[in-house]
Design a protein around this motif. Sequence first.
Motif, PDB file in Angstrom:
ATOM      1  N   THR A   1       0.646  -1.310   0.264  1.00 43.74           N
ATOM      2  CA  THR A   1      -0.394  -0.114  -0.364  1.00 43.74           C
ATOM      3  C   THR A   1       1.103   1.291   0.207  1.00 43.74           C
ATOM      4  O   THR A   1       2.222   1.125  -0.128  1.00 43.74           O
ATOM      5  CB  THR A   1      -1.095  -0.252   1.219  1.00 43.74           C
ATOM      6  N   ILE A   2       0.199   2.307  -0.274  1.00 41.08           N
ATOM      7  CA  ILE A   2       0.606   3.809  -0.587  1.00 41.08           C
ATOM      8  C   ILE A   2       0.452   4.307   1.514  1.00 41.08           C
ATOM      9  O   ILE A   2      -0.820   4.740   1.183  1.00 41.08           O
ATOM     10  CB  ILE A   2       0.361   4.339  -1.335  1.00 41.08           C
ATOM     11  N   VAL A   3       1.279   5.043   2.416  1.00 44.99           N
ATOM     12  CA  VAL A   3       0.785   5.683   3.364  1.00 44.99           C
ATOM     13  C   VAL A   3       1.767   7.279   3.285  1.00 44.99           C
ATOM     14  O   VAL A   3       3.269   7.210   3.292  1.00 44.99           O
ATOM     15  CB  VAL A   3       1.437   4.864   4.688  1.00 44.99           C
ATOM     16  N   ALA A   4       0.925   7.799   3.305  1.00 44.06           N
ATOM     17  CA  ALA A   4       1.446   9.561   3.567  1.00 44.06           C
ATOM     18  C   ALA A   4       1.894   9.557   5.399  1.00 44.06           C
ATOM     19  O   ALA A   4       0.677   9.259   6.110  1.00 44.06           O
ATOM     20  CB  ALA A   4       0.053  10.449   3.559  1.00 44.06           C
ATOM     21  N   THR A   5       3.078  10.106   5.421  1.00 41.33           N
ATOM     22  CA  THR A   5       3.769   9.916   6.809  1.00 41.33           C
ATOM     23  C   THR A   5       4.381  11.167   7.572  1.00 41.33           C
ATOM     24  O   THR A   5       3.825  11.637   8.088  1.00 41.33           O
ATOM     25  CB  THR A   5       4.892   9.309   7.070  1.00 41.33           C
ATOM     26  N   THR A   6       3.840  12.792   6.436  1.00 41.38           N
ATOM     27  CA  THR A   6       4.262  13.239   6.164  1.00 41.38           C
ATOM     28  C   THR A   6       4.122  14.835   5.804  1.00 41.38           C
ATOM     29  O   THR A   6       4.701  14.406   4.566  1.00 41.38           O
ATOM     30  CB  THR A   6       5.397  13.837   6.855  1.00 41.38           C
ATOM     31  N   LEU A   7       2.685  15.615   5.877  1.00 39.25           N
ATOM     32  CA  LEU A   7       2.847  16.672   5.236  1.00 39.25           C
ATOM     33  C   LEU A   7       4.025  17.853   5.632  1.00 39.25           C
ATOM     34  O   LEU A   7       3.656  18.155   6.481  1.00 39.25           O
ATOM     35  CB  LEU A   7       1.573  16.895   4.861  1.00 39.25           C
TER      36      LEU A   7
END
Length: 150
Positions: free
Chosen positions: A101-107
Amino acid sequence: MQKEVTIKNKRARFEYELLDSYDAGIQLFGTEIKSIRMGKASITESFCQMKNGELYIVNMFIDEYDWGTHFNHKTRRDRKLLLQKAELRKLERKTKETGLTIVATTLYINNNGLAKLKIYLAKGKKLFDKRNTIKGKDLKRDLDRMIKNS
């Protein structure tokens, strides 16, 4: 000089084993970038999804801009992530073939003032992996406490 804005998804490291990292741009409206610069965004419940060969972040929350007019943005809408074609093809192939899967960690806001999203290709952890993570954190905390007291 603008203030440092970093919005983190702390659950991602607990829920997933992070493999490859990418820095993606985000296609935003004017009121959205203003809210992000004020720190009014959340990526904890968001996830990335491929649609028609393009990558989107779904369920990312960006609060409405306080001084926006009737042209204000929707708080939860699909936002397109900007990556190179080769990276998009690689991500699509890995998610289809191996079930990653593709996970967002930091914006964050980069030096040029643009909003960037740090995304990872990730593999979901099993329950015993999560227990091992908690056990490791507890041991590290106890060691740090013992070193500090001695």
